[in-house]
Design an enzyme around this catalytic site. Structure first.
Site, PDB file in Angstrom:
ATOM      1  N   PHE A 107      63.425  25.455  42.341  1.00 31.32           N
ATOM      2  CA  PHE A 107      63.206  25.590  40.991  1.00 31.32           C
ATOM      3  C   PHE A 107      63.491  27.418  40.509  1.00 31.32           C
ATOM      4  O   PHE A 107      63.976  27.432  39.628  1.00 31.32           O
ATOM      5  CB  PHE A 107      61.643  25.166  40.240  1.00 31.32           C
ATOM      6  N   LYS A 123      70.812  19.206  47.159  1.00 28.83           N
ATOM      7  CA  LYS A 123      69.976  18.661  46.284  1.00 28.83           C
ATOM      8  C   LYS A 123      69.160  19.777  45.907  1.00 28.83           C
ATOM      9  O   LYS A 123      68.240  20.235  46.317  1.00 28.83           O
ATOM     10  CB  LYS A 123      68.707  18.056  46.820  1.00 28.83           C
ATOM     11  N   GLU A 178      65.139  19.413  40.388  1.00 29.88           N
ATOM     12  CA  GLU A 178      65.011  18.754  39.110  1.00 29.88           C
ATOM     13  C   GLU A 178      64.245  18.947  37.755  1.00 29.88           C
ATOM     14  O   GLU A 178      64.909  19.049  36.711  1.00 29.88           O
ATOM     15  CB  GLU A 178      64.192  17.484  39.808  1.00 29.88           C
ATOM     16  N   SER A 206      58.101  24.879  48.935  1.00 28.30           N
ATOM     17  CA  SER A 206      56.215  25.304  49.497  1.00 28.30           C
ATOM     18  C   SER A 206      55.616  24.638  51.250  1.00 28.30           C
ATOM     19  O   SER A 206      57.110  24.330  51.789  1.00 28.30           O
ATOM     20  CB  SER A 206      55.151  24.296  48.732  1.00 28.30           C
ATOM     21  N   CYS A 218      58.356  33.682  45.982  1.00 25.50           N
ATOM     22  CA  CYS A 218      57.595  33.449  47.425  1.00 25.50           C
ATOM     23  C   CYS A 218      57.913  35.002  48.841  1.00 25.50           C
ATOM     24  O   CYS A 218      56.884  35.543  48.983  1.00 25.50           O
ATOM     25  CB  CYS A 218      58.561  33.063  48.944  1.00 25.50           C
ATOM     26  N   GLU A 270      48.410  29.696  47.932  1.00 29.15           N
ATOM     27  CA  GLU A 270      49.862  30.438  47.291  1.00 29.15           C
ATOM     28  C   GLU A 270      49.976  29.987  45.944  1.00 29.15           C
ATOM     29  O   GLU A 270      49.925  28.725  45.481  1.00 29.15           O
ATOM     30  CB  GLU A 270      50.724  30.051  48.089  1.00 29.15           C
TER      31      GLU A 270
END
Length: 498
Positions: free
Chosen positions: A149, A173, A176, A226, A281, A382
């Site tokens: 995202f 993909k 969402e 992740s 990240c 994280e």
């Protein structure tokens, strides 16, 4: 309510599953869209479209592929404000940050435009008498990407432009949580002349992810997200015979030596820790202050942190926007709320921050934690939010032991005026991307992005030369054309280079 659908075979495809995910405006907390979740049949339809398109696209000339990519780059440049607005509306980051995301994604499109040069093979002549050997790279077929995202335009563009430039077809993909940008990228690719089925977008959740990982016609899968999910992607992809590159999480350390310009270091710590609300990240989440620099450095960071303008991403005055969801906002806040009990000093607490007129938005103020024990959750996990931890170290060696002891190895940075110390650091530190007085060392498009240890699963980094290698497979061709003077004859001996 607007429904965001799939893009399959060069056209919109409405979802049939009856399952939808909410898409929020993080600045208001209101749901104004929903995204259709794909069935396994819809994923199969996207893969089938990609497989059919590969027959012609994989054989298309480099000139044709390049022409499409140049046109695509032109359209992206013309529509960058539009794409950035979609990012801001669904992710929440400020418009200038969203524009930067689009620009960094376009770097990889520009890299892909140079595919005739990048795919040049190798040739050795006369390796044996009248024998030549050539090495070439060919596309894999249908490949897939699963993206996060936090960069809904840039990370997809880290993948599919290189993949399709190499002759593959692609099934994406996206997250969402903010799916509109990826959908728009596919529309523009079609407008640029990309043949139907070469780039497909399936919206969805774990159902779609698992089907992509299991589908026998998908040769390779790229992932950014992740660490736990990256491990899952790698294991399940390998189980089903796929090539996998899975980029995981991070806990990036910024080492500040006593000789550093502390004002400059404080500015850069603010930029790297709180930009994009810390949801990246490559964010700096730990500053390691060496020697007696800690108190002064923390004071300078705190002073700057308290002055940041936080508000809706559409407000030009905003420097930082909201987080992606209410649940994530609350999780990030919990690390600050529990920090003191675990031994940290809370210097700046942003958990009570509220934006007037946007009280229901997913806003969180910036937080600064000092003297954080390495056993604290705020150091170990994280956080992926606007929380910066400061850890003290007596010496450079102590700092290096701390940094290299982390289970992550994505990015790191050193701030110093000492060239010898910087050189030693870049060789000794166990991380895939290193900055010297650069806090967020994201490589430009013609170098590859990727970490070490629990930040990368798979053999290849993303984009750059590693991206070309990942999306192609090598072939070596040995040829001999008889000279008219050859007498021929039978020879049963083992081939030798004579």
């Amino acid at each position: 309510m607007k429904t965001i659908s799939h893009w399959i075979g060069g056209k919109p495809v409405e979802g049939t599953s009856g399952r939808f995910g909410p898409v929020y405006d993080p600045a208001t907390g209101a749901q104004d869209k929903q995204v259709a979740f794909a069935t396994t049949d819809e994923v199969d339809g996207a893969v089938a479209a990609a497989k059919a398109a590969f027959e012609s696209w994989g054989a298309a000339s480099l000139a044709k592929r390049t022409a499409v990519l140049f046109k695509y780059r032109e359209l992206l440049d013309a529509r960058r404000d539009e794409i950035a607005a979609l990012i801001t509306a669904e992710h929440g980051k400020v418009h200038s940050d969203a524009l930067g995301e689009v620009a960094r994604g376009m770097e990889i499109v520009e890299l892909a435009c140079s595919i005739p040069q990048l795919l040049k093979g190798e040739l050795s002549t006369q390796v044996s008498t009248r024998v030549d050997v050539a090495s070439i790279r060919q596309p894999l077929g249908v490949v897939a990407g699963i993206t996060p995202f936090n960069f809904p335009a840039m990370v997809p563009m880290w993948m599919f432009p290189v993949a399709i430039a190499c002759g593959n077809t692609f099934v994406l993909k996206p997250s969402e949580k903010d799916p509109s940008a990826s959908y728009r990228l596919a529309e523009l690719a079609s407008e640029a002349g990309l043949p139907d089925g070469v780039l497909n977008v399936v919206q969805g959740d774990k159902v779609a992810v698992d089907r992509l990982l299991e589908h026998p016609d998908i040769a390779a899968v790229s992932f950014v997200g992740s660490t736990p999910i990256a491990k899952y992607i790698q294991m399940k992809g390998i189980e089903h015979g796929k090539r996998v590159q899975a980029l995981g999480g991070a806990k990036n350390h910024m080492l500040v030596l006593p000789d550093a310009d502390l004002d400059f270091a404080a500015d850069q710590a603010i930029n790297a820790a709180y930009g994009s609300a810390g949801e990246r990240c490559m964010a700096v989440s730990v500053v390691v202050a060496v020697g007696d620099t800690g108190d002064e450095l923390v004071g300078k960071i705190a002073e700057r942190a308290k002055g940041l303008k936080i508000g809706p991403g559409t407000d030009p005055a905003s420097e930082m926007g909201p987080l992606i969801t209410r649940e994530h906002r609350d999780k990030v806040a919990s690390y600050v709320s529990g920090a003191a009990a675990q031994g940290a000093e809370v210097v700046v607490d942003g958990t009570a921050y509220s934006v007037p007129g946007h009280e229901n938005g997913f806003f969180l103020g910036v937080s600064l934690l000092d003297k954080v024990p390495v056993t604290a959750d705020a150091y170990q996990d994280e956080i992926f939010g606007p929380v910066l931890c400061v850890v003290r170290a007596d010496t450079y060696d102590d700092a290096m032991k701390l940094i290299n002891g982390s289970r992550w190895g994505n990015g790191t940075a050193i701030f110093t005026r000492d060239g010898g110390a910087a050189r030693r650091f870049q060789l000794e530190v166990q991380a895939g991307m290193v900055g010297v007085n650069v806090p967020i060392p994201v490589p430009v498009g013609y170098h590859s992005f990727g970490g070490w240890k629990d930040s990368l699963f798979g053999d290849h980094h993303i984009y750059g030369n590693d991206g070309i290698a990942f999306y192609t497979q090598g072939k070596v061709i040995t040829t001999r054309w008889p000279d008219p003077a050859d007498s021929g004859g039978i020879n049963l001996g083992f081939p030798s280079h004579s």
